[in-house]
Scaffold this active site. Structure first.
Site, PDB file in Angstrom:
ATOM      1  CE  LYS A   3      -3.646  -2.630   2.239  1.00 22.89           C
ATOM      2  NZ  LYS A   3      -4.211  -3.084   3.519  1.00 22.89           N
ATOM      3  CD  GLN A  60      -2.957  -4.711   6.985  1.00 26.80           C
ATOM      4  OE1 GLN A  60      -2.858  -3.751   6.244  1.00 26.80           O
ATOM      5  NE2 GLN A  60      -3.617  -5.801   6.640  1.00 26.80           N
ATOM      6  CG  ASP A 115      -9.446  -0.449   4.969  1.00 28.81           C
ATOM      7  OD1 ASP A 115      -9.642  -0.719   3.760  1.00 28.81           O
ATOM      8  OD2 ASP A 115      -9.016  -1.293   5.779  1.00 28.81           O
TER       9      ASP A 115
END
Length: 287
Positions: free
Chosen positions: A55, A99, A122
């Protein structure tokens, strides 16, 4: 057997999205704004480290900033929440990605919900999920957004179609069901307690596989002409559908790899650029 099924090339779709984003990043640079994605990794999970690195590299290729925060595995929930608060308050940070997974002693839901809605690129907050359900406001989870982007890129019809989603995770199965419903599909959500799963899948015009089991969806489950979106990624670059068998019956299908995965990262970048543009516009109005 379906004649000449379409291979839904996620890499091509992702490249198109990133080409469009590159122009938007340049326009933001003219306003002295550089989109910044902060990635927070807790612990030393090798797969998570790889994902974060990918990413970050994708950001840099577009001229965006990738700020990586790597915390020790022993980090407490309160310490993680403090880091997220600091990122929320930092005007140079436009998107925050925590994450998954975090170590088991951390309250992951509390950490996700600590992320400011405008920086939740996200799509992991509870409020963001609710706004996704209502079809406004928040950024949807990136993999569901990628699935919709692929359908749109290939101009595959959604309205009036029966979509069967296999899997009900809060960042994939549930939100993609809502996105499909908001586009006027009739949606059936299947899960580990579903009875007669194969029979239900055979009724689907659109199949979304998000179960996390290699080659789980069998070829004889597929109605001739169905569209298959395989969101699974298992060891050995294997998806959740038996690709070779399903290819014989589908009208369109995503491969693994180079299907949903590349578009998921592209959607994360798009959401970050969107957030940067939103922040820049808000500053202009305040000025």
């Amino acid at each position: 057997m379906t004649t000449n099924p379409i291979i839904l090339d996620g890499a091509r779709v992702a490249d198109t999205i990133k080409e469009q984003l590159a122009q938007r990043v340049l326009r933001l640079a003219e306003r002295q704004v550089v989109p910044c994605l902060a990635t927070v990794l807790v612990g030393d999970d090798p797969a998570s480290e790889t994902y974060v690195r990918m990413k970050g590299s994708a950001c840099k290729r577009l001229g965006m900033v990738s700020r990586r925060i790597h915390l020790d595995r022993e980090t407490s929930t309160e310490q993680l929440l403090d880091v997220i608060r600091q990122l929320n308050e930092d005007p140079l940070v436009h998107g925050i990605l925590l994450q998954h997974p975090v170590p088991p002693h951390i309250d992951e839901r509390a950490a996700f919900d600590a992320i400011s809605l405008e920086k939740d690129v996200d799509g992991v907050t509870t409020l963001g999920f609710a706004q996704t359900a209502f079809g406004f406001g928040a950024f949807p989870s990136c993999t569901p957004a990628a699935i919709m982007a692929i359908l749109d890129a290939y101009q595959l019809p959604i309205e009036g179609k029966h979509a069967v989603v296999i899997g009900r995770s809060p960042i994939l199965g549930k939100p993609v069901s809502l996105l499909l419903l908001n586009r006027n599909a009739t949606v059936t959500i299947c899960h580990s307690k579903t009875q007669e799963l194969a029979s239900i899948v055979r009724s689907a015009d659109i199949v979304v596989a998000a179960v996390g089991r290699p080659r789980f969806v069998q070829g004889d489950w597929i109605k001739p002409g169905a569209v298959i979106l395989d969101a699974g990624y298992n060891k050995g670059n294997i998806g959740d559908v038996d690709y070779d068998a399903c290819l014989q019956r589908a009208s369109a299908i995503t491969p693994v790899p180079a299907g949903v995965g590349p578009v998921t990262i592209a959607m994360l970048l798009r959401h970050t650029v969107d957030a940067a543009e939103n922040a820049a516009s808000a500053q202009t109005i305040m000025a």
